[in-house]
Design a protein around this motif. Structure first.
Motif, PDB file in Angstrom:
ATOM      1  N   UNK A  41       6.137  -9.052 -10.821  1.00  7.72           N
ATOM      2  CA  UNK A  41       6.843  -8.304 -11.857  1.00  7.72           C
ATOM      3  C   UNK A  41       6.170  -6.953 -12.086  1.00  7.72           C
ATOM      4  N   UNK A  42       4.854  -6.957 -12.083  1.00  5.19           N
ATOM      5  CA  UNK A  42       4.117  -5.705 -12.264  1.00  5.19           C
ATOM      6  C   UNK A  42       4.471  -4.693 -11.172  1.00  5.19           C
ATOM      7  N   UNK A  43       4.557  -5.150  -9.930  1.00  6.95           N
ATOM      8  CA  UNK A  43       4.884  -4.259  -8.815  1.00  6.95           C
ATOM      9  C   UNK A  43       6.320  -3.765  -8.916  1.00  6.95           C
ATOM     10  N   UNK A  44       7.227  -4.631  -9.365  1.00  9.59           N
ATOM     11  CA  UNK A  44       8.616  -4.229  -9.517  1.00  9.59           C
ATOM     12  C   UNK A  44       8.787  -3.194 -10.616  1.00  9.59           C
TER      13      UNK A  44
ATOM     14  N   UNK B  10       6.253  -6.209  -0.277  1.00  5.46           N
ATOM     15  CA  UNK B  10       5.513  -7.462  -0.390  1.00  5.46           C
ATOM     16  C   UNK B  10       4.235  -7.297  -1.207  1.00  5.46           C
ATOM     17  N   UNK B  11       4.045  -8.217  -2.135  1.00  8.92           N
ATOM     18  CA  UNK B  11       2.875  -8.226  -3.000  1.00  8.92           C
ATOM     19  C   UNK B  11       1.832  -9.182  -2.436  1.00  8.92           C
ATOM     20  N   UNK B  12       0.601  -8.717  -2.331  1.00 14.01           N
ATOM     21  CA  UNK B  12      -0.480  -9.568  -1.832  1.00 14.01           C
ATOM     22  C   UNK B  12      -1.115 -10.302  -3.015  1.00 14.01           C
ATOM     23  N   UNK B  13      -0.991 -11.620  -3.068  1.00 15.90           N
ATOM     24  CA  UNK B  13      -1.596 -12.368  -4.188  1.00 15.90           C
ATOM     25  C   UNK B  13      -3.117 -12.227  -4.185  1.00 15.90           C
TER      26      UNK B  13
ATOM     27  N   UNK C 160       0.821  -1.216   0.000  1.00 19.76           N
ATOM     28  CA  UNK C 160       0.000   0.000   0.000  1.00 19.76           C
ATOM     29  C   UNK C 160       0.852   1.262   0.000  1.00 19.76           C
ATOM     30  N   UNK C 161       1.997   1.204   0.665  1.00 19.30           N
ATOM     31  CA  UNK C 161       2.872   2.365   0.769  1.00 19.30           C
ATOM     32  C   UNK C 161       4.141   2.133  -0.037  1.00 19.30           C
ATOM     33  N   UNK C 162       4.473   3.089  -0.887  1.00 22.99           N
ATOM     34  CA  UNK C 162       5.694   2.960  -1.685  1.00 22.99           C
ATOM     35  C   UNK C 162       6.923   3.080  -0.793  1.00 22.99           C
TER      36      UNK C 162
END
Length: 201
Positions: free
Chosen positions: A55-58, A157-160, A36-38
């Motif tokens: 990958x999208x988040x990265x 961390x990415x939430x699936x 949620x926070x960069x």
């Protein structure tokens, strides 16, 4: 004999209780992780493949100027960046393509950490944002700290999708990762003790 069995049983109960308590704390930790926070700006980001949205988040960190370059670790040996973007249904401006390195050697988390550590050293990187799924983050952070202790790591961390305590997948993945983390910690601890004993001889 009876006393020995009682001692063994007591040790088993204590060990099981500690394991269960650790599992509860582990699930609470991964549930609290999110993107949620960069994060603050860093020298680079390392993205670990193996799940959706990583990958999208990265790439979003790259596009927003949070990092100037990215290593995507665990890519198929013959995959190209355009193929990877197409597979993930992502678009990325051509200007960012040179900033992305595809790591093709790693096949597991230990391999990710080793591959990334080599890249980090070669690029003289000091601060890294680590991108992976919430349930995978604790073990990934542990492995990276073992291979690159000099680097400052920031978890992202990415939430699936559908990964909440209401879904069975949450508890199953948490249990699997928790046990893997315990096994890796035990192995590292035992190996360190063995090395210390040899050095003392």
């Amino acid at each position: 004999m009876g006393r020995s069995l009682y001692t063994i049983g007591l040790v088993g109960v204590i060990a099981t209780t500690l394991w269960a308590l650790g599992y509860v704390l582990f699930t609470a930790l991964i549930f609290s992780l999110n993107t949620d926070t960069l994060p603050a700006k860093a020298d680079a980001a390392v993205v670990l493949t193996g799940g959706g949205q990583r990958i999208e988040s990265g790439l979003a960190l790259l596009e927003k100027g949070i990092v100037p370059k990215i290593l995507i670790s665990g890519v198929h040996p013959r995959a190209t960046l355009p193929q990877l973007l197409e597979q993930q249904k992502l678009t990325l401006a051509q200007e960012f393509h040179p900033a992305i390195v595809l790591g093709r050697q790693a096949t597991d988390t230990v391999g990710n950490a080793t591959e990334a550590s080599d890249w980090i050293k070669n690029e003289h990187i000091q601060t890294v944002i680590l991108v992976t799924a919430t349930y995978h983050m604790p073990r990934a952070m542990y492995e990276f700290k073992m291979t690159a202790p000099q680097v400052h790591l920031t978890p992202y961390a990415v939430v699936p999708n559908d990964y909440t305590p209401q879904h069975r997948k949450f508890w199953w993945l948490a249990l699997t990762e928790y046990n893997k983390l315990i096994l890796r910690w035990t192995r590292h601890t035992l190996m360190a003790d063995i090395k210390s004993s040899k050095d003392a001889l």
